[in-house]
Design a protein around this motif. Structure first.
Motif, mmCIF file in Angstrom:
data_model
loop_
_atom_site.group_PDB
_atom_site.id
_atom_site.type_symbol
_atom_site.label_atom_id
_atom_site.label_comp_id
_atom_site.label_asym_id
_atom_site.label_seq_id
_atom_site.Cartn_x
_atom_site.Cartn_y
_atom_site.Cartn_z
ATOM 1 N N VAL A 58 -13.369 13.683 110.556
ATOM 2 C CA VAL A 58 -11.921 12.476 110.167
ATOM 3 C C VAL A 58 -12.436 11.236 110.556
ATOM 4 C CG1 VAL A 58 -9.402 12.335 110.262
ATOM 5 C CG2 VAL A 58 -10.437 14.707 109.505
ATOM 6 N N VAL A 59 -12.926 10.191 109.525
ATOM 7 C CA VAL A 59 -13.325 8.714 110.139
ATOM 8 C C VAL A 59 -11.599 8.312 110.904
ATOM 9 C CG1 VAL A 59 -14.146 6.741 109.839
ATOM 10 C CG2 VAL A 59 -14.870 8.354 108.757
ATOM 11 N N GLU A 60 -11.994 7.993 111.912
ATOM 12 C CA GLU A 60 -10.848 7.385 112.836
ATOM 13 C C GLU A 60 -11.200 5.804 112.427
ATOM 14 O OE1 GLU A 60 -10.031 9.889 116.232
ATOM 15 O OE2 GLU A 60 -10.575 7.696 116.346
ATOM 16 N N GLN A 61 -12.027 5.241 112.771
ATOM 17 C CA GLN A 61 -12.217 4.038 112.488
ATOM 18 C C GLN A 61 -12.875 3.597 111.457
ATOM 19 O OE1 GLN A 61 -11.876 1.441 115.573
ATOM 20 N NE2 GLN A 61 -10.224 1.069 115.861
ATOM 21 N N GLU A 62 -13.691 2.680 110.693
ATOM 22 C CA GLU A 62 -14.864 2.430 109.506
ATOM 23 C C GLU A 62 -15.161 0.793 109.647
ATOM 24 O OE1 GLU A 62 -15.262 5.486 105.943
ATOM 25 O OE2 GLU A 62 -15.734 3.533 104.879
#
Lengths: 193, 204
Positions: free
Chosen positions: A182-186
């Motif tokens: 799960v990408v938290e910050q992109e």
């Protein structure tokens, strides 16, 4: 240091008996081949195949006579004779045990954990093979000295057959596939003002 | 088994064109038993300076904490980040302080210095600095790493190619060492960005 990823650790004593290798490779290879010779001589002298009990005792007696001289052998003799399937554990201390399931080697505690919790006496051949494969895989994951290929053989009334030889590196990703994180910050481009 | 081989580790740093890469394995073991497969061995000191610590894991963690402390003090006094060359000298001095009761660690330092020129160096456990222009290695897999890096390295690789090279060198070397591996962790640092990647490796 690992010398080889593809060492054959299951030794074919004769078409209906197998031996496993743990401890010193040279010791295991030599004495298993020697056992194969003795089994064949027994067949010629007695006009019948040697029992698994007899074969394992031959090996255990040889190893006992070399006790204290530095041989390193931890092996299981598996075969099929008139009494049905037979499994014996034999080691270079001179120990010999009959049993229904064993695990040998530096990775054996990890394999026992998986083996003991999954074992049932009435398993099918496929279930048993998969349990054995998983037990070996888990031992290779936790133990630094274990790894490479998980070979599975079946011993039946007509002798042994090789069921599979899977690379444990690939088994890992088959049992535990990598999930998309799960990408938290992109990172994103700032809008140009 | 020697104290340096108790936990197991593999570290490598390589220089490219205006960039560097530093990579480690991910295993934490207690002799032959594997305890963790996500253990951090490379630490960031500041945006353009990384240190990898191989050897005994407890000493690596303690040494890292002491180095962060010293760097923060430096930042407060000097009002800027430490240059990699200066940091290397600091690490060397801290290690030699413990000359007769050393930290059982081998550090690998990699950073971008003045004008973003890549800098790498390694040291032994009592602070003997070894500067290199191409690559440095440390850990239980160091002998394999030397061989792999020597054959795979080319000067002036860009960030993409450097990542591929360092990853292949690391993965093939740790496969020959039973005490390191179980995945890989690679940082590629250029003057404008830091890329962190996890490698899928053999888990045996």
């Amino acid at each position: 240091m690992s010398a080889s990823q593809s060492v054959k650790k299951i030794i074919e004593i004769n078409p209906y008996m197998l031996g496993t290798m743990a401890g010193g490779a040279a010791d295991c290879q030599f004495w298993h081949r020697n056992l194969g010779v003795k089994c064949r001589l027994h067949e010629l002298a007695n006009k019948r195949r040697i029992s698994v009990t007899g074969a394992s005792k031959l090996l255990a007696n040889i190893l006992y006579s070399y006790r204290g001289m530095g041989l390193s052998v931890g092996t299981m003799i598996a075969g099929w004779d008139e009494k049905g399937p037979g499994l014996y554990y034999v080691d270079s201390e001179g120990g010999r045990l009959k049993g229904t399931r064993f695990s040998v080697g530096s990775g054996s505690p990890y394999a026992y954990g998986v083996l003991d919790s999954g074992y049932r006496y009435d398993m099918s051949v496929e279930e048993a093979a998969e349990l054995a494969r998983r037990a070996i895989y888990h031992a290779t994951f936790r133990d630094g000295a274990s790894g490479g290929v998980a070979s599975v053989y079946h011993v039946g009334p007509n002798g042994w057959t090789k069921l599979s030889g899977d690379d444990v590196g690939e088994l890992h990703y088959k049992y535990y596939p990598v999930e998309a994180e799960v990408v938290e910050q992109e990172m994103a481009e700032l809008p140009v003002t | 088994m020697s104290i340096f081989e108790y936990n197991g580790s593999a570290l490598v740093a390589m220089v490219g064109k205006n960039c560097f890469a530093i990579a480690s394995d991910r295993r934490l073991g207690v002799q032959l038993q594997t305890i963790a497969t996500d253990f951090q061995k490379i630490y960031k000191i500041h945006e353009k300076l990384f240190i990898g610590l191989s050897g005994l894991a407890t000493d690596a963690q303690t040494l890292y904490q002491r180095l962060v402390f010293r760097h923060k003090l430096y930042q407060l006094r000097e009002e800027r980040d430490m240059k990699p060359e200066t940091f290397a000298s600091l690490v060397s001095a801290i290690l030699y302080e413990k000359r007769f009761g050393p930290y059982f660690c081998q550090p690998v330092i990699a950073g971008l210095g003045d004008e973003d020129k890549p800098f790498i160096c390694t040291m032994d456990s009592i602070g003997a600095k070894e500067l290199a222009k191409d690559f440095v290695v440390a850990g239980t897999a160091s002998e394999s790493l030397y061989g792999a890096c020597e054959s795979m390295f080319k000067p002036d690789m860009d960030a993409e190619e450097l990542f591929e090279t360092i990853s292949q060198a690391l993965l093939s070397s740790v496969d020959r060492d039973c005490l390191s591996g179980w995945g890989g962790h690679v940082y590629v640092v250029t003057p404008t960005e830091v890329t962190e990647r996890i490698l899928k490796g053999r888990m045996d």
